[in-house]
Design a protein around this motif. Structure first.
Motif, short mmCIF file in Angstrom:
data_model
loop_
_atom_site.label_atom_id
_atom_site.label_comp_id
_atom_site.label_asym_id
_atom_site.label_seq_id
_atom_site.Cartn_x
_atom_site.Cartn_y
_atom_site.Cartn_z
N ILE A 1 38.71 54.67 44.86
CA ILE A 1 37.67 53.80 44.30
C ILE A 1 36.42 53.86 45.20
CG2 ILE A 1 37.03 51.41 43.78
CD1 ILE A 1 40.00 50.95 43.00
N LEU B 1 40.14 42.69 43.71
CA LEU B 1 41.16 43.46 42.99
C LEU B 1 42.58 43.02 43.35
CD1 LEU B 1 39.61 47.06 43.33
CD2 LEU B 1 39.72 45.68 41.25
N VAL C 1 28.55 41.80 38.16
CA VAL C 1 28.24 40.92 37.03
C VAL C 1 29.54 40.28 36.57
CG1 VAL C 1 27.36 40.84 34.66
CG2 VAL C 1 26.43 42.51 36.30
N THR D 1 27.39 49.37 40.10
CA THR D 1 27.56 48.00 39.60
C THR D 1 28.99 47.85 39.10
OG1 THR D 1 25.32 48.16 38.69
CG2 THR D 1 26.62 46.26 38.03
N VAL D 2 29.59 46.67 39.32
CA VAL D 2 30.88 46.39 38.69
C VAL D 2 30.72 45.23 37.70
CG1 VAL D 2 32.30 47.26 40.60
CG2 VAL D 2 31.67 44.84 40.55
N LEU D 3 31.55 45.27 36.68
CA LEU D 3 31.65 44.18 35.71
C LEU D 3 33.00 43.52 35.91
CD1 LEU D 3 30.63 42.63 33.18
CD2 LEU D 3 31.73 44.42 31.80
N TRP E 1 27.14 39.74 44.82
CA TRP E 1 27.09 41.01 45.55
C TRP E 1 28.41 41.25 46.23
CZ3 TRP E 1 22.89 43.80 44.46
CH2 TRP E 1 21.86 43.08 43.81
N ARG F 1 33.89 56.49 44.63
CA ARG F 1 33.07 56.44 43.40
C ARG F 1 31.93 55.41 43.49
NH1 ARG F 1 38.21 56.30 41.13
NH2 ARG F 1 38.02 54.56 39.69
N VAL G 1 40.35 36.74 37.70
CA VAL G 1 39.93 38.08 37.27
C VAL G 1 40.89 38.65 36.23
CG1 VAL G 1 39.53 40.44 38.07
CG2 VAL G 1 38.81 38.51 39.48
N ARG G 2 40.32 39.11 35.13
CA ARG G 2 41.12 39.76 34.09
C ARG G 2 40.91 41.28 34.08
NH1 ARG G 2 41.88 35.94 29.44
NH2 ARG G 2 41.65 37.75 28.10
N GLU G 3 39.69 41.70 34.29
CA GLU G 3 39.35 43.13 34.31
C GLU G 3 38.26 43.34 35.32
OE1 GLU G 3 37.83 44.89 30.69
OE2 GLU G 3 39.33 43.83 29.48
N VAL G 4 38.24 44.52 35.95
CA VAL G 4 37.10 44.95 36.75
C VAL G 4 36.77 46.38 36.32
CG1 VAL G 4 36.16 45.37 39.06
CG2 VAL G 4 37.80 43.51 38.71
N ARG G 5 35.50 46.59 35.99
CA ARG G 5 35.06 47.90 35.52
C ARG G 5 33.87 48.38 36.35
NH1 ARG G 5 36.72 49.54 30.54
NH2 ARG G 5 38.11 48.10 29.45
N LEU G 6 33.86 49.66 36.62
CA LEU G 6 32.76 50.29 37.37
C LEU G 6 31.83 50.96 36.36
CD1 LEU G 6 31.86 50.99 40.29
CD2 LEU G 6 33.29 53.03 40.15
N ALA H 1 25.96 45.34 43.02
CA ALA H 1 25.92 44.14 42.19
C ALA H 1 27.23 43.99 41.42
CB ALA H 1 24.75 44.21 41.23
#
Lengths: 115, 115
Positions: free
Chosen positions: B11, B50, B26, B89-91, B40, B14, B78-83, B24
């Motif tokens: 990770i 995570l 979100v 940026t991560v969501l 941040w 990337r 947290v349910r999901e973390v996306r790059l 950032a």
């Protein structure tokens, strides 16, 4: 970035910018409510976004303004712009004309789920 | 920020970080789909997010890690973390335990609509 801007001084006074004069701009789809992308703005990019209705950013890699979709046609028509509580991020609620990500995906967050 | 982290190297490779080693994050409400806040993270904050399931950030003003809701109780599960596509940026898709904004508002974007 531009040293002069026509951004409303009342808005400019509420912004907190980073060392490069930039702040993050999160774009959300007004319809699906997907988070589409995150870009960077300076005062002038925000001014153009507010006055033209087309989401406009500052490219950190190319050091120039870019109107999302200017080349691809996949523009973002601005419906709302909101400033966050500490003034260092804006939320742009928009209607996308097509897939937002340059990869062709609907959002820039579709491809890489960490958990 | 921390100089050592247990973040998965696959990770970490990337991620694109700013001059301060940050990117950032979100946060979106998994239920309402509201954009709740932007914080941040550095590698270690992402690692903690995570692995603990509690959204954790780096405070640029206090120069310390903070777990959202640690004091207020208004945590973000947290349910999901996306790059995103360019890794800067991560969501974080999460279930908020209460209002996210320190002002008591549901989101940090509720108070200041520019257009």
């Amino acid at each position: 970035m531009s040293t002069t801007t026509s951004l409303d001084p009342a808005i400019a006074a509420r912004l907190k910018r980073d060392d490069h004069g930039l702040f993050a701009a999160v774009v959300q789809d007004a319809g699906s409510r997907d988070v589409l992308m995150v870009g960077w703005m300076d005062d002038e990019a925000l001014h153009r976004t507010l006055t033209t209705g087309a989401a406009t950013f500052w490219s950190r890699s190319r050091s120039e303004y870019w109107v999302k979709g200017e080349t691809s046609g996949n523009t973002l028509a601005v419906r709302e712009v909101r400033l966050d509580c500490d003034g260092d991020t804006v939320l742009v609620v928009a209607d996308p004309a097509g897939p937002t990500c340059h990869t062709g995906a609907t959002t820039c967050f579709d491809a890489d789920r960490l958990v």
